[in-house]
Design a protein around this motif. Structure first.
Motif, PDB file in Angstrom:
ATOM      1  N   PHE A 225      20.897  78.957 105.993  1.00 15.67           N
ATOM      2  CA  PHE A 225      20.464  78.285 104.714  1.00 15.67           C
ATOM      3  C   PHE A 225      21.479  77.920 103.832  1.00 15.67           C
ATOM      4  O   PHE A 225      21.414  76.932 103.039  1.00 15.67           O
ATOM      5  N   MET A 226      22.712  78.720 103.694  1.00 17.71           N
ATOM      6  CA  MET A 226      23.877  78.434 102.905  1.00 17.71           C
ATOM      7  C   MET A 226      24.485  77.107 103.506  1.00 17.71           C
ATOM      8  O   MET A 226      25.263  76.505 102.592  1.00 17.71           O
ATOM      9  N   VAL A 227      24.541  76.731 104.594  1.00 13.39           N
ATOM     10  CA  VAL A 227      25.435  75.883 105.496  1.00 13.39           C
ATOM     11  C   VAL A 227      24.878  74.427 104.607  1.00 13.39           C
ATOM     12  O   VAL A 227      25.957  73.714 103.933  1.00 13.39           O
ATOM     13  N   PRO A 228      23.731  73.945 104.327  1.00 12.04           N
ATOM     14  CA  PRO A 228      23.588  72.675 103.785  1.00 12.04           C
ATOM     15  C   PRO A 228      23.902  72.721 102.156  1.00 12.04           C
ATOM     16  O   PRO A 228      24.402  71.712 101.778  1.00 12.04           O
ATOM     17  N   LEU A 229      23.627  73.894 101.632  1.00 15.75           N
ATOM     18  CA  LEU A 229      24.254  74.098 100.254  1.00 15.75           C
ATOM     19  C   LEU A 229      25.668  73.816 100.120  1.00 15.75           C
ATOM     20  O   LEU A 229      26.232  73.240  99.214  1.00 15.75           O
ATOM     21  N   ILE A 230      26.547  74.483 101.141  1.00 16.40           N
ATOM     22  CA  ILE A 230      27.843  74.190 101.028  1.00 16.40           C
ATOM     23  C   ILE A 230      27.974  72.727 101.210  1.00 16.40           C
ATOM     24  O   ILE A 230      29.066  72.445 100.360  1.00 16.40           O
ATOM     25  N   ILE A 231      27.616  72.085 102.091  1.00 13.36           N
ATOM     26  CA  ILE A 231      27.711  70.847 102.362  1.00 13.36           C
ATOM     27  C   ILE A 231      27.657  69.895 101.229  1.00 13.36           C
ATOM     28  O   ILE A 231      28.548  69.037 100.825  1.00 13.36           O
ATOM     29  N   ASP A 232      26.456  70.106 100.395  1.00 11.77           N
ATOM     30  CA  ASP A 232      26.100  69.490  99.375  1.00 11.77           C
ATOM     31  C   ASP A 232      27.139  69.692  98.032  1.00 11.77           C
ATOM     32  O   ASP A 232      27.572  68.746  97.570  1.00 11.77           O
ATOM     33  N   ARG A 233      27.532  70.757  98.036  1.00 17.86           N
ATOM     34  CA  ARG A 233      28.658  71.248  97.024  1.00 17.86           C
ATOM     35  C   ARG A 233      29.857  70.510  97.317  1.00 17.86           C
ATOM     36  O   ARG A 233      30.652  70.010  96.402  1.00 17.86           O
ATOM     37  N   ALA A 234      30.255  70.555  98.753  1.00 20.84           N
ATOM     38  CA  ALA A 234      31.446  69.733  98.834  1.00 20.84           C
ATOM     39  C   ALA A 234      31.445  68.323  98.707  1.00 20.84           C
ATOM     40  O   ALA A 234      32.396  67.541  98.061  1.00 20.84           O
ATOM     41  N   LEU A 235      30.236  67.488  98.853  1.00 22.22           N
ATOM     42  CA  LEU A 235      30.095  66.348  98.549  1.00 22.22           C
ATOM     43  C   LEU A 235      30.106  65.910  96.888  1.00 22.22           C
ATOM     44  O   LEU A 235      30.610  64.898  96.471  1.00 22.22           O
ATOM     45  N   ARG A 236      29.653  67.067  96.141  1.00 19.17           N
ATOM     46  CA  ARG A 236      29.847  67.028  94.921  1.00 19.17           C
ATOM     47  C   ARG A 236      31.101  66.773  94.491  1.00 19.17           C
ATOM     48  O   ARG A 236      31.413  66.022  93.404  1.00 19.17           O
ATOM     49  N   LEU A 237      32.107  67.417  95.248  1.00 17.71           N
ATOM     50  CA  LEU A 237      33.329  67.645  94.644  1.00 17.71           C
ATOM     51  C   LEU A 237      34.241  66.260  95.016  1.00 17.71           C
ATOM     52  O   LEU A 237      35.057  65.758  94.014  1.00 17.71           O
ATOM     53  N   CYS A 238      33.686  65.274  95.799  1.00 17.66           N
ATOM     54  CA  CYS A 238      34.053  64.146  96.039  1.00 17.66           C
ATOM     55  C   CYS A 238      33.813  63.139  95.170  1.00 17.66           C
ATOM     56  O   CYS A 238      34.689  62.214  95.023  1.00 17.66           O
ATOM     57  N   THR A 239      33.007  63.474  94.294  1.00 19.93           N
ATOM     58  CA  THR A 239      32.608  62.525  93.060  1.00 19.93           C
ATOM     59  C   THR A 239      33.463  62.703  91.996  1.00 19.93           C
ATOM     60  O   THR A 239      34.004  61.890  91.144  1.00 19.93           O
ATOM     61  N   GLY A 240      34.360  64.064  92.014  1.00 17.94           N
ATOM     62  CA  GLY A 240      35.416  64.188  90.891  1.00 17.94           C
ATOM     63  C   GLY A 240      34.354  64.691  89.326  1.00 17.94           C
ATOM     64  O   GLY A 240      35.340  64.548  88.237  1.00 17.94           O
ATOM     65  N   ALA A 241      33.285  64.542  89.335  1.00 21.43           N
ATOM     66  CA  ALA A 241      32.406  64.606  87.995  1.00 21.43           C
ATOM     67  C   ALA A 241      32.859  66.072  87.512  1.00 21.43           C
ATOM     68  O   ALA A 241      33.136  66.231  86.259  1.00 21.43           O
ATOM     69  N   ARG A 242      32.431  67.026  88.227  1.00 21.27           N
ATOM     70  CA  ARG A 242      32.724  68.327  87.667  1.00 21.27           C
ATOM     71  C   ARG A 242      33.437  69.466  88.669  1.00 21.27           C
ATOM     72  O   ARG A 242      32.745  70.253  89.410  1.00 21.27           O
ATOM     73  N   VAL A 243      34.635  69.084  88.927  1.00 22.83           N
ATOM     74  CA  VAL A 243      35.365  69.623  89.692  1.00 22.83           C
ATOM     75  C   VAL A 243      35.454  71.176  89.655  1.00 22.83           C
ATOM     76  O   VAL A 243      35.512  71.977  90.576  1.00 22.83           O
ATOM     77  N   VAL A 244      35.764  71.621  88.604  1.00 24.88           N
ATOM     78  CA  VAL A 244      36.077  72.878  88.262  1.00 24.88           C
ATOM     79  C   VAL A 244      34.730  73.864  88.473  1.00 24.88           C
ATOM     80  O   VAL A 244      34.749  74.634  89.255  1.00 24.88           O
TER      81      VAL A 244
END
Length: 822
Positions: free
Chosen positions: A408-427
Motif C-alpha cells: 500500500f505504500m507504493v502508490p503513496l510513494i508514486i503520488d508523492r514523487a508526482l507532486r514533487l514534479c509540480t514544484g509546488a511544495r518541494v520541501v
C-alpha cells in the motif's frame, strides 16, 4: 431552503436589490457587539458609493443576555441592521447558515462579533473577488498579514495545530481557515451554506471544501488582526472541531468509494478464506515452508519487543550464530506494531490478518492513485486497482510472501514523487517522501527496488513523450529526492548498517544462474486462476507455486495491445506501454530460450545482473511491475468506453474487458489441515530434557532447513521456549559470506539432511561419531528429537549410531537425552 434552515425569526428583511450583506453571528455578546455594529455601520455609511446598497444581519444564536437589545439599538440608528434569532444556542455554524440564507447581497461578508479583523480590511477581500475569485478569506498565516495583538500562547499553538490538521485532511493549500473575516460571492455562498450540515466551528472548513469541490476559486488574503478579549472559543472547542472534521471527512467519502473498499476487502477475505476457517490449524501447502518461516518472523519480533531485545537480531534459530533479522524480510514496519496482537492471538492469526488486510489496503491505495491521477470514473478505477492488487503474480505471493502483498505504500510513494514534479511544495513533499520510503524499507526493500525500477521506466518514457513537461519537472524532482534522501537516511542508517555489516550479514543470495520467466509464462495462466488455471503448466514455467511471477494470460495481453493502439496518442498510454513491455523483457532474465526452439537469446536483465542491490533479486519478479501498469491501461480504456455515445461500441468493448479478465480471476488459496505439534512439544515435556537456563538447545532430526521447517512451528507453539540450531532464514556461508538459505552446514547437519532427502545411511564410524559429539557441543544440544516422518527409520538408525544408544519414545517422538549419565 429546507425547514430546518429557516430562521425562527426574520425581522423586516428587505425586498430590494442588495449589493453587500454583512453577517455577524452573536451569542451572549452584549459587551462586545455594540462597538462592532457601530464600526460596521459607520464604515458602510461613509463608503456608500463604494459598497452600494447594504444590509447588516446579526444572528442571535439563543443568547441569554442583552444581545438582542444591543441589536435593537443599532437598528434604531439604521434600519438596514436586521436581526435573525434562534430560540436556543446551536453553534456558530448554525448561526452563520441562518444569516447567509437570510441574506440578499450580491456579495456576503461574514465577520466575528469581536471584529478582530477591522472592517476596513474589506477592501482587500473585495479586490480578490473583483479579480475573479468566488471567495476571499482573511488570513493571519500568509505573507503580508499583521498580528497587532496575539492570543495566549497555548491558544495560538492549538490554533496552528488545528490549521495543520485541517490542511491535511480537508482543504489542502489554505493556511488559515478559521479567521472570522470572509467575503463570498452571494449566490455561491448561499448554495454552499445551504448544503452545509455542521453547526459548530467546523462550518468554515465545510463551506470552503464545498467551494473547492465546485471548482470555485478561493483567494487567501492577508489581513490585519488583533485578538480581542472575551472570546467564546474554549479549549474544549478544539476537540469539537476535530470531531466535526472527522464527521466532515466521513461525509465526503463517496458511496462508490466505500463500495470499492468493501469489495476489495471481500476479495481479500475470499482469497484467504481457507486459512480464516481456523488460522492456527490450517496450512497453505503452496507456501512450501514459508508459512512456518513467516509465522516465526512475527513471533520472534513480538518476543524481542516484549523482552526489550534488539529487534534486528536473534539466536532462536541458527544457534549459536543467530539470525540477522534486518537481513531477512521480517517486515518490522508491521511485525513491531502488531507485536501485542501476535502475543495475544498468535503468529498464525497475525500473518492471516496481514495477508488479508494488506491485500485490501494495497488495492485501496491503487484505487486512490488511479482516481487521483489517471481516471475519474470510479468503476474504471476499481477494475484497474483490482488488477494491480490481485493480479496472478500477487496471488501467487499471497501464499507465502506478505512483503510482496502488502504494497500500500507504493502508490503513496508514486503520488508523492508526482507532486514533487509540480514544484509546488518541494520541501514538504520531499520530507514526506523520505518518511514514506523509510517506512517502506521496513516493509520490504525488494518491492521498493522493483517499484523504483518501474517508476524510472515510466518516467523515462513519459519524458520522451512530453519533453516540455520533463524540462519543467526535473529540477524540483531532483531537489525533492535529495530532501527525501536527507530525511530517510538518518532513520534507516543504523538498520541498514546492521543488515549489510552486522552479525550474520551476507553479500547476496544465490538463486541460480537464471531465475527469469519463460516467455510462455507471460501468456499462460497461473495455478490459482479459477477458470483457466493449469497447475502442471504453471509449475513447469515457474520456480515454485510462490514464484508464479507472470501468468497474465494471452487474452489480457491481446487486450492491452489493442488499448495501446487505440489510445496511442496519449503520452501516459505510451509510458505505461513502455513500462509494461520493458518490465516483461527484464523479467526474462539474463538469457532466455525462445519457446519451441533451442535458440537462447540474451535478455536485458544481463545489464543489471550482478550489480549492487540487483544481485539478490529474483528477476522473474520484475514482471510484477506489469500489474499496476496494465491496471491503469485498463482503467483508461474502460473510462473511454463508458463515455462513448455508441451503445454497441460500449457493449463490445466492455465484453472484451470481461473476457480478458475472467480467465485470471483467482480461486481461493488452497489450505490443508496442519500437522499436529507433537505432544512432547505441545505439553511441555521438552522442558525435562533441555536446560534453558544453561543455554541448551533442542535439536530436531533432521535440523530444520528451507525444505523442512516444521520445527519452527514447534518453536512458536512452545512460545519460543527453546532455541534451535539450523533453520530457515538467509545467512552467510564461507569466507566470502555468500547468502544461503539456512545456517552454515556442519558435518552432522549435512549427514542428517542427506538421509532425509535421499534415504541412504552411509557408514558411520568413530570419526563421524566424534564429529557428531563436537557438533552437539557446538549447538549446546540438550536433546535430539525425531518426530514421525518420511524415512524415519533411516534417520533413527543413523542417530542411534552417532549417539551410541537407542532413543526413547516419549509423547509421540523419539528422544535422545545428551546429558552425561543419561
Amino acid at each position: 431552503m429546507s425547514a430546518t434552515q429557516v430562521p425562527d425569526v426574520i425581522e423586516d428583511m428587505p425586498a430590494t436589490s442588495i449589493d453587500l450583506s454583512v453577517i455577524v453571528p452573536a451569542y451572549n455578546e452584549e459587551q462586545r457587539l455594540g462597538p462592532t455594529l457601530d464600526a460596521i455601520v459607520d464604515h458602510l455609511r461613509e463608503n456608500e458609493n463604494r459598497w452600494g446598497e447594504w444590509e447588516l444581519i446579526v444572528v442571535d444564536d439563543g443568547s441569554t443576555d442583552g444581545t438582542r437589545d444591543v441589536v435593537a439599538a443599532a437598528k434604531a440608528r439604521d434600519t438596514r441592521v436586521q436581526l435573525v434569532t434562534s430560540p436556543r444556542n446551536r453553534g456558530k455554524g448554525n448561526a452563520l447558515r441562518l444569516g447567509v440564507l437570510a441574506s440578499y447581497g450580491r456579495r456576503v461578508l461574514v465577520t466575528d462579533a469581536d471584529l478582530a479583523a477591522p472592517i476596513d480590511e474589506l477592501e482587500r477581500l473585495d479586490k480578490a473577488l473583483t479579480d475573479g475569485h468566488a471567495a476571499a478569506i482573511g488570513s493571519r498565516a500568509t505573507a503580508g498579514a499583521t498580528i497587532e495583538r496575539r492570543q495566549h500562547r497555548l491558544r495560538e499553538l492549538l490554533g496552528r495545530a488545528g490549521n495543520l490538521l485541517i490542511r491535511r485532511i480537508a482543504v489542502p493549500g489554505i493556511r488559515d481557515t478559521q479567521c472570522g473575516f470572509k467575503l463570498f460571492d452571494g449566490d455561491r455562498a448561499r448554495e454552499a451554506f445551504a448544503a452545509s450540515r455542521l453547526n459548530g466551528w467546523g462550518i468554515d472548513v465545510e463551506v470552503l471544501q464545498h467551494f473547492r469541490r465546485s471548482g470555485w476559486p478561493v483567494a487567501e488574503v492577508p489581513v490585519r488582526w488583533a485578538h480581542q478579549s472575551g472570546s467564546k472559543v474554549r479549549p474544549a472547542d478544539y476537540g469539537r472541531v476535530l470531531a466535526e472534521l472527522t464527521l466532515l471527512k466521513a461525509r465526503s467519502v463517496r458511496p462508490a468509494d466505500l463500495l470499492a473498499m468493501a469489495l476489495f476487502l471481500l476479495l481479500a477475505v475470499a482469497l484467504q478464506s481457507g486459512r480464516w476457517a481456523d488460522p492456527g490449524h490450517r496450512y497453505l501447502p503452496s507456501s512450501l515452508q514459508d508459512q512456518n518461516q513467516w509465522e516465526w518472523f512475527f513471533a520472534v519480533t513480538a518476543d524481542n519487543v516484549s523482552h526489550l531485545r534488539n529487534p534486528l537480531f536473534t539466536t532462536f534459530q541458527g544457534f549459536p550464530d543467530g539470525v540477522n533479522l534486518m537481513a531477512n524480510t521480517v517486515m518490522l514496519g508491521l511485525s513491531v506494531p502488531l507485536a501485542p496482537l501476535t502475543l495475544l492471538a498468535g503468529p498464525a492469526f497475525t500473518l492471516a490478518l496481514v495477508m488479508t488486510l494488506g491485500l485490501a489496503a494495497t488495492a485501496a491505495a491503487w484505487y486512490w492513485l488511479i482516481v487521483k491521477r489517471v481516471v475519474r470514473q470510479r468503476g474504471a478505477a476499481f477494475v484497474g486497482a483490482a488488477l494491480a492488487a490481485f493480479a496472478p503474480p500477487i496471488v501467487s505471493h499471497a501464499n507465502a510472501h506478505p512483503n510482496f502483498v502488502v504494497l500500500f505504500m507504493v502508490p503513496l510513494i508514486i503520488d508523492r514523487a508526482l507532486r514533487l514534479c509540480t514544484g509546488a511544495r518541494v520541501v514538504r513533499d520531499g520530507v514526506v517522501l523520505g518518511l514514506m520510503v523509510a517506512y517502506q524499507i521496513f516493509l520490504g526493500e525488494e518491492p521498493l527496488l522493483l517499484a523504483s525500477l518501474g517508476m524510472v521506466l515510466f518516467a523515462a518514457a513519459y519524458a520522451a513523450a512530453r519533453r516540455e513537461v520533463a524540462r519543467a519537472a526535473w529540477r524540483p524532482l531532483v531537489k525533492g529526492l535529495g530532501i527525501g534522501a536527507a530525511v530517510c537516511l538518518p532513520i534507516v542508517a543504523l538498520p541498514l548498517y546492521w543488515q549489510f555489516f552486522g552479525p550474520q550479514s551476507y553479500k547476496s543470495v544465490l538463486h541460480g544462474d537464471n531465475a527469469g520467466n519463460s516467455p510462455l509464462a507471460l501468456l499462460s495462466f497461473a495455478e490459482r486462476s479459477a477458470i483457466a488455471g493449469d497447475e502442471v503448466t504453471a509449475n513447469a514455467l515457474s520456480l515454485n507455486p510462490t514464484e508464479q511471477n507472470a501468468f497474465y494470460g494471452w487474452p489480457l495481453a491481446a487486450l492491452a495491445f489493442a488499448i495501446v493502439i487505440r489510445l496511442w496518442e496519449h503520452a501516459v498510454v505510451k509510458a505505461l506501454a513502455f513500462t509494461t513491455i520493458a518490465a516483461a523483457l527484464l523479467s526474462l532474465g539474463p538469457r532466455f530460450r525462445i519457446p519451441l526452439t533451442d535458440v537462447t537469446m540474451p535478455g536485458p536483465w544481463a545489464l543489471l545482473a550482478g550489480k549492487p542491490l540487483f544481485e539478490s533479486v529474483i528477476e522473474g519478479r520484475v514482471a510484477m511491475i506489469c500489474a499496476p501498469a496494465l491496471g491503469m491501461l485498463l482503467a483508461l480504456a474502460i473510462e473511454r468506453l463508458v463515455r462513448t455515445p455508441s451503445q454497441s461500441t460500449r457493449l463490445l468493448g466492455l465484453t472484451a474487458v470481461a473476457l480478458a479478465l475472467l480467465p485470471i480471476v483467482p480461486a481461493p488459496l488452497k489450505t490443508v489441515e496442519r500437522a499436529e505439534v507433537p505432544a512432547f512439544i505441545a505439553d511441555g515435556t521438552w522442558k525435562s530434557y533441555v536446560d534453558v537456563d544453561k543455554g541448551e538447545t533442542l535439536v530436531p532430526v533432521p535440523l530444520p532447513d528451507s525444505g523442512n521447517a516444521e520445527a519452527l512451528h514447534w518453536q512458536t507453539a512452545a512460545g519460543l521456549g527453546f532455541k534451535l540450531p539450523g533453520g530457515y532464514f538467509n545467512g552467510p556461508y564461507g569466507k566470502e559470506r555468500i547468502g544461503i538459505y539456512g545456517a552454515s552446514p556442519r558435518s552432522t547437519s549435512s549427514l542428517l539432511s542427506d538421509i532425509y532427502y535421499r534415504g541412504v545411511v552411509p557408514q558411520i564410524g568413530e570419526d563421524r561419531q566424534a564429529q557428531a559429539k563436537a557438533d552437539f557441543a557446538y549447538w549446546k544440544a540438550g536433546a535430539l528429537v525425531l518426530a514421525p516422518q518420511g524415512r524415519e527409520d533411516a534417520l533413527r538408525a543413523a542417530v542411534e549410531k552417532l549417539v551410541g544408544r537407542p532413543g526413547k519414545w516419549v509423547d509421540g517422538v523419539w528422544v535422545w537425552d545428551l546429558h552425561d549419565g543419561s
